[in-house]
Design a protein around this motif. Structure first.
Motif, mmCIF file in Angstrom:
data_model
loop_
_atom_site.group_PDB
_atom_site.id
_atom_site.type_symbol
_atom_site.label_atom_id
_atom_site.label_comp_id
_atom_site.label_asym_id
_atom_site.label_seq_id
_atom_site.Cartn_x
_atom_site.Cartn_y
_atom_site.Cartn_z
ATOM 1 N N TRP A 228 0.880 -1.151 0.000
ATOM 2 C CA TRP A 228 0.000 0.000 0.000
ATOM 3 C C TRP A 228 0.927 1.213 0.000
ATOM 4 O O TRP A 228 1.314 1.729 1.070
ATOM 5 N N PRO A 229 1.362 1.654 -1.187
ATOM 6 C CA PRO A 229 2.421 2.675 -1.279
ATOM 7 C C PRO A 229 2.099 3.968 -0.541
ATOM 8 O O PRO A 229 2.990 4.578 0.061
ATOM 9 N N GLU A 230 0.812 4.381 -0.570
ATOM 10 C CA GLU A 230 0.470 5.647 0.083
ATOM 11 C C GLU A 230 0.616 5.562 1.598
ATOM 12 O O GLU A 230 0.764 6.584 2.275
ATOM 13 N N TYR A 231 0.596 4.348 2.135
ATOM 14 C CA TYR A 231 0.769 4.147 3.565
ATOM 15 C C TYR A 231 2.155 3.612 3.913
ATOM 16 O O TYR A 231 2.454 3.365 5.086
ATOM 17 N N ARG A 232 2.979 3.371 2.883
ATOM 18 C CA ARG A 232 4.312 2.795 3.067
ATOM 19 C C ARG A 232 4.262 1.511 3.907
ATOM 20 O O ARG A 232 5.059 1.290 4.823
ATOM 21 N N LEU A 233 3.329 0.656 3.532
ATOM 22 C CA LEU A 233 3.166 -0.636 4.201
ATOM 23 C C LEU A 233 3.359 -1.742 3.180
ATOM 24 O O LEU A 233 2.756 -1.725 2.097
ATOM 25 N N ALA A 234 4.192 -2.724 3.519
ATOM 26 C CA ALA A 234 4.443 -3.880 2.657
ATOM 27 C C ALA A 234 4.122 -5.153 3.432
ATOM 28 O O ALA A 234 4.339 -5.225 4.645
ATOM 29 N N VAL A 235 3.614 -6.162 2.727
ATOM 30 C CA VAL A 235 3.335 -7.473 3.312
ATOM 31 C C VAL A 235 3.995 -8.528 2.438
ATOM 32 O O VAL A 235 3.883 -8.492 1.208
ATOM 33 N N GLU A 236 4.685 -9.466 3.078
ATOM 34 C CA GLU A 236 5.346 -10.562 2.371
ATOM 35 C C GLU A 236 4.749 -11.890 2.818
ATOM 36 O O GLU A 236 4.528 -12.118 4.019
ATOM 37 N N TYR A 237 4.484 -12.786 1.845
ATOM 38 C CA TYR A 237 4.063 -14.134 2.188
ATOM 39 C C TYR A 237 5.296 -15.008 2.302
ATOM 40 O O TYR A 237 6.114 -15.074 1.376
ATOM 41 N N ASP A 238 5.453 -15.689 3.433
ATOM 42 C CA ASP A 238 6.602 -16.568 3.662
ATOM 43 C C ASP A 238 6.146 -18.019 3.603
ATOM 44 O O ASP A 238 5.341 -18.463 4.406
ATOM 45 N N GLY A 239 6.680 -18.755 2.628
ATOM 46 C CA GLY A 239 6.353 -20.160 2.498
ATOM 47 C C GLY A 239 7.253 -21.023 3.354
ATOM 48 O O GLY A 239 8.205 -20.554 3.985
ATOM 49 N N PHE A 240 6.979 -22.326 3.369
ATOM 50 C CA PHE A 240 7.742 -23.266 4.198
ATOM 51 C C PHE A 240 9.218 -23.272 3.808
ATOM 52 O O PHE A 240 10.101 -23.310 4.664
ATOM 53 N N ASP A 241 9.499 -23.254 2.488
ATOM 54 C CA ASP A 241 10.884 -23.324 2.037
ATOM 55 C C ASP A 241 11.702 -22.160 2.564
ATOM 56 O O ASP A 241 12.898 -22.290 2.828
ATOM 57 N N TRP A 242 11.054 -20.999 2.711
ATOM 58 C CA TRP A 242 11.764 -19.818 3.189
ATOM 59 C C TRP A 242 12.385 -20.064 4.560
ATOM 60 O O TRP A 242 13.504 -19.641 4.834
ATOM 61 N N HIS A 243 11.676 -20.774 5.432
ATOM 62 C CA HIS A 243 12.152 -20.971 6.804
ATOM 63 C C HIS A 243 13.378 -21.879 6.866
ATOM 64 O O HIS A 243 14.138 -21.836 7.833
ATOM 65 N N SER A 244 13.571 -22.718 5.861
ATOM 66 C CA SER A 244 14.697 -23.651 5.880
ATOM 67 C C SER A 244 15.853 -23.187 5.005
ATOM 68 O O SER A 244 16.802 -23.929 4.803
ATOM 69 N N ASP A 245 15.783 -21.957 4.496
ATOM 70 C CA ASP A 245 16.799 -21.433 3.590
ATOM 71 C C ASP A 245 17.554 -20.290 4.270
ATOM 72 O O ASP A 245 17.023 -19.178 4.395
ATOM 73 N N PRO A 246 18.796 -20.528 4.725
ATOM 74 C CA PRO A 246 19.546 -19.463 5.433
ATOM 75 C C PRO A 246 19.754 -18.219 4.577
ATOM 76 O O PRO A 246 19.708 -17.095 5.092
ATOM 77 N N ASP A 247 19.971 -18.398 3.280
ATOM 78 C CA ASP A 247 20.172 -17.240 2.411
ATOM 79 C C ASP A 247 18.915 -16.394 2.330
ATOM 80 O O ASP A 247 18.985 -15.152 2.357
ATOM 81 N N ALA A 248 17.760 -17.051 2.226
ATOM 82 C CA ALA A 248 16.498 -16.317 2.177
ATOM 83 C C ALA A 248 16.252 -15.593 3.493
ATOM 84 O O ALA A 248 15.765 -14.453 3.511
ATOM 85 N N PHE A 249 16.587 -16.243 4.607
ATOM 86 C CA PHE A 249 16.415 -15.619 5.923
ATOM 87 C C PHE A 249 17.284 -14.375 6.038
ATOM 88 O O PHE A 249 16.838 -13.319 6.521
ATOM 89 N N ARG A 250 18.539 -14.478 5.591
ATOM 90 C CA ARG A 250 19.465 -13.338 5.649
ATOM 91 C C ARG A 250 18.970 -12.196 4.766
ATOM 92 O O ARG A 250 18.987 -11.026 5.172
ATOM 93 N N ARG A 251 18.506 -12.531 3.571
ATOM 94 C CA ARG A 251 18.014 -11.507 2.658
ATOM 95 C C ARG A 251 16.777 -10.815 3.233
ATOM 96 O O ARG A 251 16.611 -9.599 3.080
ATOM 97 N N ASP A 252 15.923 -11.591 3.900
ATOM 98 C CA ASP A 252 14.739 -10.993 4.519
ATOM 99 C C ASP A 252 15.131 -9.969 5.573
ATOM 100 O O ASP A 252 14.530 -8.884 5.649
ATOM 101 N N ARG A 253 16.143 -10.283 6.361
ATOM 102 C CA ARG A 253 16.580 -9.329 7.389
ATOM 103 C C ARG A 253 17.150 -8.064 6.748
ATOM 104 O O ARG A 253 16.914 -6.953 7.210
ATOM 105 N N GLN A 254 17.890 -8.242 5.665
ATOM 106 C CA GLN A 254 18.427 -7.082 4.956
ATOM 107 C C GLN A 254 17.292 -6.240 4.368
ATOM 108 O O GLN A 254 17.333 -5.001 4.420
#
Length: 294
Positions: A228-254
């Motif tokens: 919602w750009p006018e509110y500067r709010l973003a939502v991400e859907y995290d699937g199961f694979d994301w939780h077991s992928d260290p690179d994806a976890f690191r990128r999410d934090r960045q």
């Protein structure tokens, strides 16, 4: 003798009848091949040297029917690249003038008037017709996922889907599909993103922008599932694979740090939020929208 069978298999797309195998190998060699697994049954009376996949199973049906067998529903959707449901059953139409019988893994349909086209050299119900027919058989969230995927695949467009809806008017489930069609969006990149968006819409939230791109203060480009750009709010859907992928976890934090520095808030949602706690999911988003709206 083996060469004769190999030549026959090559000519027939990798399949042969039991009688053809016996003619090429002899009865004893044929039975030995079946017993050792060198020859694998594809359907009753149809054999191959390879492990049967969907392609071989369809070629076996062609051989059994004596004509190319048209595909429909999920099998056709998979051929077009927009199947969201998976499943191993083959869904086919009986060729005109021939007869097939349903069996394990094979579902026979009758679709009088269904438009046919060719995909990968095989007759199939037309893409838009297929998408609408599949969507009619599904729950609302999965139906929207099918419509989104059909548009994303490029196999059909919104106008063709509307025409297919009218051609299937009066059939079971068509009212639901007609109501969902205006919501279909090719930017949805996964079935769960489609389900998430429908929960948001049903919850009365403003429609989000899909796959929105944000440039952080260092000039780096980030993309978010919902925004919602006018509110500067973003939502991400995290699937199961994301939780077991260290690179994806690191990128999410960045990403979170970069968006926060750029003045954005980012929320994460998972399948349980979408399917088990839709009210709470919408409440969380609404809480973040209200201060910015004010």
């Amino acid at each position: 003798m083996t060469d004769r069978l190999d030549l026959l298999l090559d000519a027939q797309g990798g399949v042969a009848t039991a009688g053809q195998c016996v003619d090429a190998l002899g009865r004893a060699a044929f039975e030995a091949g079946v017993g050792s697994g060198a020859l694998t049954p594809v359907w009753t009376g149809i054999y191959s040297r390879a492990e049967p996949d969907s392609h071989l199973r369809l070629r076996g049906l062609d051989l059994r029917a004596g004509a190319p067998v048209p595909i429909c529903l999920q099998t056709a959707a998979a051929a077009y690249g927009f199947d969201t449901e998976g499943g191993s059953d083959l869904h086919v139409l009986t060729p005109v003038g021939h007869q097939l019988r349903a069996s394990d893994g094979l579902v026979i349909h009758r679709r009088d008037g269904a438009p046919l086209t060719i995909v990968d050299g095989r007759p199939a119900t037309a893409p838009a017709w297929t998408a609408i027919e599949v969507a009619r058989s599904l729950r609302r969230p999965r139906a929207l996922a099918t419509l989104d995927a059909a548009l994303r695949s490029g196999a059909c467009d919104e106008r063709e889907l509307r025409l297919a809806v009218e051609r299937q008017s009066g059939r079971r489930g068509i009212v639901q599909v007609r109501e969902l069609l205006p919501l279909a969006n090719p930017a949805a990149e996964s079935p769960m993103e489609s389900e998430s968006r429908l929960v948001m819409i049903d919850g009365g939230l403003p429609a989000p922008v899909l796959q929105y791109e944000i440039v952080d203060r260092t000039g780096r480009l980030w993309r978010v599932d919902f925004a919602w750009p006018e509110y500067r709010l973003a939502v991400e859907y995290d699937g199961f694979d994301w939780h077991s992928d260290p690179d994806a976890f690191r990128r999410d934090r960045q990403k979170r740090a970069a968006l926060w520095e750029a003045g954005w808030t980012m929320l994460s949602i998972v399948a349980d939020d979408v399917r088990g706690q839709p009210f709470d999911l919408c409440r969380r988003i609404r809480v973040e929208l209200r201060p910015r709206a004010a």
